[in-house]
Write a protein that holds these residues in place. Structure first.
Motif, PDB file in Angstrom:
ATOM      1  N   ARG A 132      15.112  16.701   9.288  1.00 35.13           N
ATOM      2  CA  ARG A 132      14.481  15.571   9.985  1.00 35.13           C
ATOM      3  C   ARG A 132      13.008  15.853  10.245  1.00 35.13           C
ATOM      4  N   VAL A 133      12.695  17.082  10.650  1.00 34.38           N
ATOM      5  CA  VAL A 133      11.295  17.443  10.885  1.00 34.38           C
ATOM      6  C   VAL A 133      10.504  17.373   9.584  1.00 34.38           C
ATOM      7  N   LEU A 134      11.076  17.919   8.517  1.00 30.03           N
ATOM      8  CA  LEU A 134      10.409  17.864   7.215  1.00 30.03           C
ATOM      9  C   LEU A 134      10.187  16.419   6.781  1.00 30.03           C
ATOM     10  N   GLY A 135      11.213  15.588   6.955  1.00 25.39           N
ATOM     11  CA  GLY A 135      11.085  14.190   6.564  1.00 25.39           C
ATOM     12  C   GLY A 135       9.978  13.488   7.313  1.00 25.39           C
ATOM     13  N   GLN A 136       9.923  13.688   8.630  1.00 26.32           N
ATOM     14  CA  GLN A 136       8.879  13.060   9.430  1.00 26.32           C
ATOM     15  C   GLN A 136       7.502  13.581   9.044  1.00 26.32           C
ATOM     16  N   SER A 137       7.396  14.881   8.814  1.00 24.17           N
ATOM     17  CA  SER A 137       6.108  15.466   8.433  1.00 24.17           C
ATOM     18  C   SER A 137       5.645  14.945   7.077  1.00 24.17           C
ATOM     19  N   MET A 138       6.579  14.817   6.139  1.00 25.02           N
ATOM     20  CA  MET A 138       6.222  14.338   4.815  1.00 25.02           C
ATOM     21  C   MET A 138       5.809  12.869   4.842  1.00 25.02           C
ATOM     22  N   VAL A 139       6.428  12.086   5.721  1.00 20.22           N
ATOM     23  CA  VAL A 139       6.009  10.687   5.862  1.00 20.22           C
ATOM     24  C   VAL A 139       4.562  10.619   6.317  1.00 20.22           C
ATOM     25  N   GLN A 140       4.215  11.435   7.298  1.00 17.52           N
ATOM     26  CA  GLN A 140       2.838  11.452   7.798  1.00 17.52           C
ATOM     27  C   GLN A 140       1.874  11.914   6.715  1.00 17.52           C
ATOM     28  N   ALA A 141       2.251  12.978   6.001  1.00 19.92           N
ATOM     29  CA  ALA A 141       1.377  13.492   4.947  1.00 19.92           C
ATOM     30  C   ALA A 141       1.208  12.471   3.830  1.00 19.92           C
ATOM     31  N   ALA A 142       2.314  11.852   3.430  1.00 23.68           N
ATOM     32  CA  ALA A 142       2.241  10.862   2.357  1.00 23.68           C
ATOM     33  C   ALA A 142       1.408   9.662   2.763  1.00 23.68           C
ATOM     34  N   THR A 143       1.531   9.243   4.021  1.00 21.25           N
ATOM     35  CA  THR A 143       0.740   8.113   4.498  1.00 21.25           C
ATOM     36  C   THR A 143      -0.745   8.438   4.458  1.00 21.25           C
ATOM     37  N   ALA A 144      -1.100   9.633   4.923  1.00 25.77           N
ATOM     38  CA  ALA A 144      -2.513  10.032   4.919  1.00 25.77           C
ATOM     39  C   ALA A 144      -3.069  10.082   3.499  1.00 25.77           C
ATOM     40  N   VAL A 145      -2.311  10.679   2.573  1.00 24.23           N
ATOM     41  CA  VAL A 145      -2.769  10.771   1.183  1.00 24.23           C
ATOM     42  C   VAL A 145      -2.867   9.386   0.555  1.00 24.23           C
ATOM     43  N   ARG A 146      -1.847   8.552   0.791  1.00 24.66           N
ATOM     44  CA  ARG A 146      -1.840   7.208   0.207  1.00 24.66           C
ATOM     45  C   ARG A 146      -3.038   6.377   0.671  1.00 24.66           C
ATOM     46  N   LEU A 147      -3.297   6.372   1.969  1.00 29.21           N
ATOM     47  CA  LEU A 147      -4.412   5.579   2.487  1.00 29.21           C
ATOM     48  C   LEU A 147      -5.748   6.107   1.974  1.00 29.21           C
ATOM     49  N   PHE A 148      -5.852   7.428   1.893  1.00 24.80           N
ATOM     50  CA  PHE A 148      -7.101   8.016   1.395  1.00 24.80           C
ATOM     51  C   PHE A 148      -7.349   7.636  -0.064  1.00 24.80           C
ATOM     52  N   ILE A 149      -6.333   7.827  -0.901  1.00 27.49           N
ATOM     53  CA  ILE A 149      -6.475   7.517  -2.320  1.00 27.49           C
ATOM     54  C   ILE A 149      -6.703   6.023  -2.528  1.00 27.49           C
ATOM     55  N   ARG A 150      -5.944   5.215  -1.818  1.00 26.86           N
ATOM     56  CA  ARG A 150      -6.073   3.766  -1.971  1.00 26.86           C
ATOM     57  C   ARG A 150      -7.494   3.293  -1.689  1.00 26.86           C
ATOM     58  N   ASN A 151      -8.057   3.768  -0.598  1.00 24.26           N
ATOM     59  CA  ASN A 151      -9.401   3.327  -0.228  1.00 24.26           C
ATOM     60  C   ASN A 151     -10.472   3.951  -1.105  1.00 24.26           C
ATOM     61  N   ASP A 158     -12.671  -5.373  -8.565  1.00 22.20           N
ATOM     62  CA  ASP A 158     -11.540  -4.910  -9.368  1.00 22.20           C
ATOM     63  C   ASP A 158     -10.547  -6.037  -9.635  1.00 22.20           C
ATOM     64  N   SER A 159     -10.050  -6.085 -10.854  1.00 24.62           N
ATOM     65  CA  SER A 159      -8.889  -6.937 -11.123  1.00 24.62           C
ATOM     66  C   SER A 159      -7.645  -6.156 -10.742  1.00 24.62           C
ATOM     67  N   GLU A 160      -6.515  -6.866 -10.625  1.00 28.72           N
ATOM     68  CA  GLU A 160      -5.264  -6.188 -10.297  1.00 28.72           C
ATOM     69  C   GLU A 160      -4.915  -5.138 -11.344  1.00 28.72           C
ATOM     70  N   HIS A 161      -5.153  -5.476 -12.595  1.00 28.94           N
ATOM     71  CA  HIS A 161      -4.818  -4.544 -13.670  1.00 28.94           C
ATOM     72  C   HIS A 161      -5.688  -3.300 -13.608  1.00 28.94           C
ATOM     73  N   GLU A 162      -6.984  -3.467 -13.406  1.00 28.62           N
ATOM     74  CA  GLU A 162      -7.886  -2.311 -13.341  1.00 28.62           C
ATOM     75  C   GLU A 162      -7.515  -1.393 -12.175  1.00 28.62           C
ATOM     76  N   LEU A 163      -7.251  -1.998 -11.029  1.00 27.98           N
ATOM     77  CA  LEU A 163      -6.916  -1.189  -9.858  1.00 27.98           C
ATOM     78  C   LEU A 163      -5.573  -0.490 -10.052  1.00 27.98           C
ATOM     79  N   GLY A 164      -4.582  -1.210 -10.568  1.00 28.31           N
ATOM     80  CA  GLY A 164      -3.274  -0.617 -10.785  1.00 28.31           C
ATOM     81  C   GLY A 164      -3.321   0.559 -11.748  1.00 28.31           C
ATOM     82  N   MET A 165      -4.063   0.417 -12.837  1.00 31.24           N
ATOM     83  CA  MET A 165      -4.160   1.494 -13.819  1.00 31.24           C
ATOM     84  C   MET A 165      -4.958   2.682 -13.281  1.00 31.24           C
ATOM     85  N   ARG A 166      -5.927   2.405 -12.426  1.00 33.80           N
ATOM     86  CA  ARG A 166      -6.681   3.505 -11.824  1.00 33.80           C
ATOM     87  C   ARG A 166      -5.789   4.308 -10.878  1.00 33.80           C
TER      88      ARG A 166
END
Length: 377
Positions: A132-151, A158-166
């Motif tokens: 459970r601790v690992l799961g919660q920690s990984m959710v936080q880590a994944a959220t931080a990485v996802r938001l960083f990469i997304r932005n 960007d078109s949807e296709h260009e952004l999706g492929m990037r």
């Protein structure tokens, strides 16, 4: 006369919100890509309705060959199905539908690793708590990485296709680099914590380690932070909270442990009260250096027995420290008598009137340390 079958990707509902031929062409390219990667027409419709078509390719870039049902994973790994289901849920995976093929070879390897842990005699319930601790920690880590990469990857126009492929290209290039980083950090933290573990003779003879320790517990936060959200934009409040978390991490040097960050503050634990006080003072100084945009800091400290369990601390000492922090004034440390008695420093503690703390029946004597005066000393 021959009839040609209509292309399901021509459905007008898949092009809702599209303006112009160029945008329609980009949408069609992205739809075609996702469809060839395994997205059903129903999934495409759902992604269009929820305005997340540009990120749909990520689901397939991060998925490798879902060919196993839950029953097959349990059978192949040898882990009892009820326990395996509980473990996967603890790790944060969704509950699969009957006969749904949603598991990959990687999932099977995880289940097989779990079988090794069980065969080694590791307690089942405690293993679930760790998961459970690992799961919660990984959710936080994944959220931080996802938001960083997304932005970071989004570009104007960007078109949807260009952004999706990037996004797909970034995942293919960067995701493999995360594994050694995460593994290395886990080893470092295990090593640092192992060096602070003390196992007594009594515990060795009993064959069990007590989770109860005599420690100082500190809660430090920004005074008036909650009310701040009523007057400033939520993005600014979030930025202040993130900056405070970073400041907490900076001062948490061994033997002081940062247990967790909580919105606008943090919880620290240390058996050495003087080291805990030094970290609290350093945090206060760093907060002051942030300038006028930062509210003043306050802290509450208690010393006594506390129980550590799966990375968190519990007990009356923890509760007392939290309640003391609630009534501390800005730019002060407020501590109980046990904390003052444990400190070997000649500090200008000032006794206060006995205070009532929320959830604690009796009034207790507390001692105040003015952070502003201490910083000058």
């Amino acid at each position: 006369m021959s009839l040609t079958k209509a292309d399901p990707l021509d459905d007008p509902q898949l092009y809702l919100g599209v303006a112009g031929d160029a945008e329609r062409g980009a949408r069609r390219e992205l739809l075609r890509y996702c469809h060839t990667q395994g997205a059903s027409i129903e999934q495409l419709h759902e992604a269009v309705r929820e305005d997340r078509l540009a990120t749909l390719p990520l689901e397939f870039a991060l998925t490798s060959g879902q060919r196993y049902t839950f029953t097959a994973i349990a059978r192949e790994s040898g882990v009892p199905a009820p326990y395996l289901r509980a473990m996967l849920l603890a790790l944060g995976q969704p509950n699969p539908k009957p006969r749904e093929r949603r598991y990959s070879e990687e999932d099977l390897r995880v289940a097989q690793a779990l079988a090794v842990f069980l065969a080694a005699g590791l307690p089942r319930e405690e293993l679930l708590e760790v998961a459970r601790v690992l799961g919660q920690s990984m959710v936080q880590a994944a959220t931080a990485v996802r938001l960083f990469i997304r932005n970071a990857l989004m570009q104007p126009g960007d078109s949807e296709h260009e952004l999706g492929m990037r996004y797909v290209a970034a995942v293919e290039q960067l995701a493999p680099q995360l594994t050694p980083v995460l593994e290395h950090q886990l080893r470092i933290h295990l090593r640092e914590q192992a060096t602070r573990d003390v196992i007594s003779r009594t515990e060795r003879e009993a064959g069990a380690v007590s989770n109860t320790r005599e420690v100082g517990v500190c809660f430090a936060d920004l005074s008036g932070f909650t009310k701040l959200g009523e007057h400033v934009p939520v993005e600014q409040v979030g930025a202040l909270g993130a900056r405070m978390a970073a400041l907490c991490m900076e001062v948490a040097q061994p033997p002081v442990e940062l247990v967790k960050t909580i919105g606008d503050g943090g919880m620290f634990v240390c058996a050495d009260v003087d080291a805990l006080l030094d970290a609290t003072r350093a945090l206060a100084q760093n907060v002051e250096h942030e300038g006028e945009q930062f509210p003043a800091m306050r802290a509450g400290i208690a010393f006594g027995p506390a129980v550590v369990r799966v990375g968190d601390w519990f007990g009356a000492t923890v509760n007392r420290a939290s309640r003391i922090a609630e009534i501390a004034k800005p730019r002060t440390i407020l501590a109980d008598g046990a904390t003052r008695a444990q400190s070997t420093r000649a500090l200008a503690w000032r006794p206060t009137r006995r205070k009532s703390l929320r959830g604690i029946d009796r009034r207790i004597p507390l001692y105040r340390l003015d952070l502003s005066a201490w910083q000058k000393s």
